[in-house]
Write a protein that holds these residues in place. Structure first.
Motif, PDB file in Angstrom:
ATOM      1  N   ILE A  61      55.399 -69.681 -55.376  1.00 23.07           N
ATOM      2  CA  ILE A  61      54.494 -69.142 -56.397  1.00 23.07           C
ATOM      3  C   ILE A  61      54.031 -67.868 -55.832  1.00 23.07           C
ATOM      4  O   ILE A  61      53.687 -66.999 -56.507  1.00 23.07           O
ATOM      5  CB  ILE A  61      53.164 -70.268 -56.442  1.00 23.07           C
ATOM      6  CG1 ILE A  61      53.783 -71.524 -57.192  1.00 23.07           C
ATOM      7  CG2 ILE A  61      52.093 -69.673 -57.090  1.00 23.07           C
ATOM      8  CD1 ILE A  61      52.721 -72.567 -57.235  1.00 23.07           C
ATOM      9  N   LEU A  62      53.643 -67.582 -54.492  1.00 20.44           N
ATOM     10  CA  LEU A  62      53.342 -66.303 -54.020  1.00 20.44           C
ATOM     11  C   LEU A  62      54.239 -65.266 -53.966  1.00 20.44           C
ATOM     12  O   LEU A  62      53.706 -64.234 -54.467  1.00 20.44           O
ATOM     13  CB  LEU A  62      53.010 -66.613 -52.311  1.00 20.44           C
ATOM     14  CG  LEU A  62      51.604 -67.453 -51.808  1.00 20.44           C
ATOM     15  CD1 LEU A  62      51.832 -67.691 -50.575  1.00 20.44           C
ATOM     16  CD2 LEU A  62      50.456 -66.823 -52.469  1.00 20.44           C
ATOM     17  N   GLU A  63      55.469 -65.642 -53.877  1.00 21.54           N
ATOM     18  CA  GLU A  63      56.530 -64.769 -54.263  1.00 21.54           C
ATOM     19  C   GLU A  63      56.224 -64.352 -55.790  1.00 21.54           C
ATOM     20  O   GLU A  63      56.556 -63.250 -56.189  1.00 21.54           O
ATOM     21  CB  GLU A  63      57.899 -65.100 -53.793  1.00 21.54           C
ATOM     22  CG  GLU A  63      58.827 -63.962 -54.018  1.00 21.54           C
ATOM     23  CD  GLU A  63      58.704 -62.807 -52.932  1.00 21.54           C
ATOM     24  OE1 GLU A  63      59.021 -61.728 -53.079  1.00 21.54           O
ATOM     25  OE2 GLU A  63      57.683 -62.867 -52.142  1.00 21.54           O
ATOM     26  N   CYS A  64      56.294 -65.214 -56.642  1.00 22.64           N
ATOM     27  CA  CYS A  64      56.207 -65.207 -58.035  1.00 22.64           C
ATOM     28  C   CYS A  64      54.960 -64.044 -58.414  1.00 22.64           C
ATOM     29  O   CYS A  64      55.170 -63.066 -58.971  1.00 22.64           O
ATOM     30  CB  CYS A  64      56.245 -66.183 -58.903  1.00 22.64           C
ATOM     31  SG  CYS A  64      57.528 -67.154 -58.904  1.00 22.64           S
ATOM     32  N   LEU A  65      53.886 -64.345 -57.746  1.00 21.33           N
ATOM     33  CA  LEU A  65      52.638 -63.404 -58.002  1.00 21.33           C
ATOM     34  C   LEU A  65      53.188 -62.057 -57.610  1.00 21.33           C
ATOM     35  O   LEU A  65      52.547 -61.054 -58.226  1.00 21.33           O
ATOM     36  CB  LEU A  65      51.592 -63.962 -57.164  1.00 21.33           C
ATOM     37  CG  LEU A  65      51.022 -65.270 -57.678  1.00 21.33           C
ATOM     38  CD1 LEU A  65      49.814 -65.914 -56.839  1.00 21.33           C
ATOM     39  CD2 LEU A  65      50.510 -65.116 -59.029  1.00 21.33           C
ATOM     40  N   ALA A  66      53.855 -61.871 -56.415  1.00 20.27           N
ATOM     41  CA  ALA A  66      54.149 -60.482 -55.814  1.00 20.27           C
ATOM     42  C   ALA A  66      55.203 -59.816 -56.713  1.00 20.27           C
ATOM     43  O   ALA A  66      54.972 -58.686 -56.949  1.00 20.27           O
ATOM     44  CB  ALA A  66      54.629 -60.784 -54.400  1.00 20.27           C
ATOM     45  N   LEU A  67      55.975 -60.564 -57.518  1.00 18.77           N
ATOM     46  CA  LEU A  67      56.861 -59.783 -58.361  1.00 18.77           C
ATOM     47  C   LEU A  67      56.481 -59.824 -59.717  1.00 18.77           C
ATOM     48  O   LEU A  67      57.171 -59.298 -60.696  1.00 18.77           O
ATOM     49  CB  LEU A  67      58.107 -60.734 -58.273  1.00 18.77           C
ATOM     50  CG  LEU A  67      58.910 -60.944 -57.110  1.00 18.77           C
ATOM     51  CD1 LEU A  67      60.026 -61.894 -56.904  1.00 18.77           C
ATOM     52  CD2 LEU A  67      59.418 -59.536 -56.772  1.00 18.77           C
ATOM     53  N   GLY A  68      55.158 -60.028 -60.024  1.00 21.46           N
ATOM     54  CA  GLY A  68      54.574 -60.236 -61.504  1.00 21.46           C
ATOM     55  C   GLY A  68      55.309 -61.301 -62.445  1.00 21.46           C
ATOM     56  O   GLY A  68      55.165 -61.138 -63.493  1.00 21.46           O
ATOM     57  N   ILE A  69      55.824 -62.292 -61.755  1.00 22.56           N
ATOM     58  CA  ILE A  69      56.197 -63.480 -62.585  1.00 22.56           C
ATOM     59  C   ILE A  69      55.169 -64.389 -62.860  1.00 22.56           C
ATOM     60  O   ILE A  69      54.694 -64.979 -61.861  1.00 22.56           O
ATOM     61  CB  ILE A  69      57.302 -64.009 -61.870  1.00 22.56           C
ATOM     62  CG1 ILE A  69      58.620 -63.192 -61.646  1.00 22.56           C
ATOM     63  CG2 ILE A  69      58.097 -65.419 -62.622  1.00 22.56           C
ATOM     64  CD1 ILE A  69      59.876 -63.440 -60.674  1.00 22.56           C
ATOM     65  N   SER A  70      54.927 -64.857 -63.970  1.00 22.10           N
ATOM     66  CA  SER A  70      53.876 -65.740 -64.373  1.00 22.10           C
ATOM     67  C   SER A  70      54.408 -67.159 -64.214  1.00 22.10           C
ATOM     68  O   SER A  70      55.206 -67.640 -65.032  1.00 22.10           O
ATOM     69  CB  SER A  70      53.344 -65.444 -65.946  1.00 22.10           C
ATOM     70  OG  SER A  70      52.443 -66.320 -66.380  1.00 22.10           O
TER      71      SER A  70
END
Length: 139
Positions: A61-70
């Protein structure tokens, strides 16, 4: 069991059922973030990532936030273990709750039986509970 469920979904006509496994040497958020980067390297975003524990799910989830993935609009993420942090994360992590005290009791019984030279437990089934939170959405 996981493979049986995936293949069963394929037989029932699921649109997109594809399995990709990343085996991590450690269960850290940093390691799981790197694993998600590798998973994404082919350019495809899966509809869901199912992890073996809540720490790994948190890292994804942290990586998704960093990549702009919702999460969960673009990607559902699930954990396992229902650690305290799972409910505190944003979005809160959908997870599987295990009977911790029962697991501890079974582990102690197993160890005592092995030390006595007795047969160990052959088959073990535990009641688990799916805790649906904010990190999952419709496929």
């Amino acid at each position: 069991m996981r493979n049986r469920n995936i293949y069963g979904a394929k037989r029932r006509g699921a649109q997109r059922v594809q399995e990709c496994c990343c085996h991590l040497r450690t269960s850290s958020a940093a390691t799981s973030r790197r694993a998600f980067q590798i998973l994404r390297a082919n350019g495809n975003l899966p509809s869901a990532v199912i992890t073996s524990n809540d720490i790994i799910a948190g890292g994804v989830i942290l990586e998704c936030l960093a990549l702009g993935i919702s999460v969960p609009a673009e990607l559902s993420v699930t954990g396992f273990g229902d650690l305290d942090i799972a409910a505190q994360f944003s979005p809160s992590i959908t997870t599987v709750r295990t009977p911790r005290s029962q697991l501890g009791s079974i582990a102690a019984t197993y160890l005592i039986r092995k030390l006595r030279g007795e047969d160990a437990i052959d088959d073990l089934r535990l009641d688990v509970e799916l805790i649906v939170r904010e990190s999952t959405g419709p496929a």
